[in-house]
Structure formats: C-alpha cells, structure tokens
Design a protein around this motif. Structure first.
Motif, PDB file in Angstrom:
ATOM      1  N   PRO A 126       0.825  -1.229   0.000  1.00 29.39           N
ATOM      2  CA  PRO A 126       0.000   0.000   0.000  1.00 29.39           C
ATOM      3  C   PRO A 126       0.853   1.271   0.000  1.00 29.39           C
ATOM      4  O   PRO A 126       0.561   2.223  -0.727  1.00 29.39           O
ATOM      5  N   GLU A 127       1.909   1.263   0.817  1.00 28.19           N
ATOM      6  CA  GLU A 127       2.777   2.439   0.899  1.00 28.19           C
ATOM      7  C   GLU A 127       3.512   2.658  -0.416  1.00 28.19           C
ATOM      8  O   GLU A 127       3.623   3.788  -0.907  1.00 28.19           O
ATOM      9  N   THR A 130       1.242   4.116  -3.008  1.00 27.84           N
ATOM     10  CA  THR A 130       0.883   5.488  -2.663  1.00 27.84           C
ATOM     11  C   THR A 130       2.017   6.441  -3.017  1.00 27.84           C
ATOM     12  O   THR A 130       1.793   7.529  -3.570  1.00 27.84           O
ATOM     13  N   LYS A 156      -5.346  -2.171   1.134  1.00 22.76           N
ATOM     14  CA  LYS A 156      -5.499  -1.827   2.552  1.00 22.76           C
ATOM     15  C   LYS A 156      -6.520  -0.690   2.668  1.00 22.76           C
ATOM     16  O   LYS A 156      -6.155   0.489   2.668  1.00 22.76           O
ATOM     17  N   THR A 158      -8.004   0.700   4.965  1.00 23.16           N
ATOM     18  CA  THR A 158      -7.874   1.646   6.084  1.00 23.16           C
ATOM     19  C   THR A 158      -6.627   2.528   5.968  1.00 23.16           C
ATOM     20  O   THR A 158      -6.325   3.278   6.897  1.00 23.16           O
ATOM     21  N   TYR A 159      -5.926   2.464   4.852  1.00 21.48           N
ATOM     22  CA  TYR A 159      -4.691   3.232   4.695  1.00 21.48           C
ATOM     23  C   TYR A 159      -5.039   4.668   4.312  1.00 21.48           C
ATOM     24  O   TYR A 159      -5.211   5.005   3.140  1.00 21.48           O
ATOM     25  N   SER A 160      -5.120   5.530   5.299  1.00 24.98           N
ATOM     26  CA  SER A 160      -5.638   6.891   5.098  1.00 24.98           C
ATOM     27  C   SER A 160      -4.754   7.747   4.181  1.00 24.98           C
ATOM     28  O   SER A 160      -5.259   8.637   3.491  1.00 24.98           O
ATOM     29  N   ARG A 190     -11.824   4.899   7.894  1.00 30.63           N
ATOM     30  CA  ARG A 190     -11.028   5.399   9.025  1.00 30.63           C
ATOM     31  C   ARG A 190     -11.661   6.668   9.586  1.00 30.63           C
ATOM     32  O   ARG A 190     -11.213   7.777   9.317  1.00 30.63           O
ATOM     33  N   SER A 193      -9.453   9.518  11.238  1.00 34.01           N
ATOM     34  CA  SER A 193      -8.334  10.130  10.517  1.00 34.01           C
ATOM     35  C   SER A 193      -8.478  11.655  10.497  1.00 34.01           C
ATOM     36  O   SER A 193      -9.345  12.202   9.812  1.00 34.01           O
TER      37      SER A 193
END
Length: 203
Positions: A126-127, A130, A156, A158-160, A190, A193
């Motif tokens: 996910p990172e 992004t 993911k 929930t990965y804000s 989320r 967030s």
C-alpha cells in the motif's frame, strides 16, 4: 558508385546519432541514480528506521530484525526502496525544476523496480503504490497515478494516506467532487483520521 557509398555513410551516421544520444541519456540517468543511491546512505535522518538500519550494513543486527519482518523477497531490494524515499524527499524540497523532475523520475524508477518484486501480500504494497501515485501525479501522469492510489486502497482499505494523496490530486486537477467522494470513502474506513477530516472540511 561514389554516390551510393555516400548514401550508405549518411545512413549509418543517421542511425548512429540518435543511438549515441540515447546512450548518453541512459548513461547520465544511471550516473544520477548511482549518486542518489550513494547519498541516501549518508543522509538517513528523515528516512524510516529500517532505511537507517539498512544503511549501516546488511549484517547490522537491527537491520536483520527488519529483514525478518519484511521477508527476504523484499528485504533484498529495500535499498532501492530507501533510495526512492530519499528522492521523494528531495523532490519535495527542490526548487530547481530540472532537478526536481529527475528526483521524481528516480522515485518512479525505484518504486516500479521494487513493485515488480512486491505483490498485494507484500507488507510495503500500500505504501509503495501510494508513493508511486504521488510521484506520477507530480509528473502530470494523472490517470496512472490514480490507478496506483486505487491499488493501495484496494490492498489496505484503512490506509488513510492513500485517500489523502488521491484527494489532493483530484483537488490539484480541479475535480473537487471526486476529491470529496474519496475523502468520504476514506472516513468511512477510518473515521478517526484527522488528515482526512481536515481535507474534507477545507473542501
């Protein structure tokens, strides 16, 4: 006969010049990447802890703990990932547009490389997408950037940060309605967030 030989020579030169220019450009890019790769190891203060530990050497006990967490498949390529993060930081700080463009290009190059070894089960997936989405967006490759943000969100939900950067891209490209949809979806996943709450309020 002489004319034919001249034409052959002209043809060879015509083929050589663009090939030569491409070779020079490739060599310059590789040199730039090597220099960037050397720099991150000596300037890790703002990099993630795992990059700081990897910079101390592959046998560093603290890095070995991270390596076990990531798994060997990704750990063996983590120096490329750290290189990409370093270039991202440089791109955010660089005022010279030429240098900034090269830094963004290196982010894309390094993240694509690591991405070729990192499927959706990879802890960095996910990172990684992004970061790649952000760099592509900054380079004006909007459609491709959106695709990578969506991959991060799918992997993911929930990965804000993926929602935040995607909404920023929509705002930057004058698509506030799309930005709102993304933020609302992100807050559904989320609700706590603050970054998403702030962005939605600013819209």
């Amino acid at each position: 006969m002489l004319r034919a030989n001249v034409l052959i020579i002209v043809g060879i030169v015509g083929l050589y010049v663009p090939w030569h220019n491409m070779a020079i450009a490739k060599s310059e890019r590789q040199t730039s990447e090597r220099r960037m790769g050397e720099k991150w190891r000596g300037d890790t203060a703002l990099l993630p802890q795992y990059c700081q530990e990897r910079a101390k050497g592959s046998q560093n006990p603290e890095w070995i703990k991270w390596r076990n967490k990531f798994g060997l498949q990704i750990a063996m390529h983590i120096h490329h990932y750290c290189n990409g993060i370093y270039s991202e930081q440089q791109a955010k700080l660089e005022m010279d547009q030429g240098k900034r463009s090269r830094a963004l290009g290196n982010v894309i190059h390094q993240m694509n490389y690591v991405g070729s070894h990192c499927d959706s089960s990879c802890v960095l997936y996910p990172e990684l997408h992004t970061r790649l989405g952000w760099a592509l967006g900054e380079k004006g490759q909007v459609a491709e950037a959106i695709k990578h943000f969506q991959l991060a969100i799918q992997a993911k939900p929930t990965y804000s940060l993926a929602y935040a950067r995607l909404s920023d891209l929509y705002v930057k490209t004058n698509q506030p309605a799309e930005a709102r949809k993304v933020l609302e979806a992100g807050l559904k996943a989320r609700p706590d967030s603050r970054s998403l709450q702030r962005r939605l309020k600013e819209l």
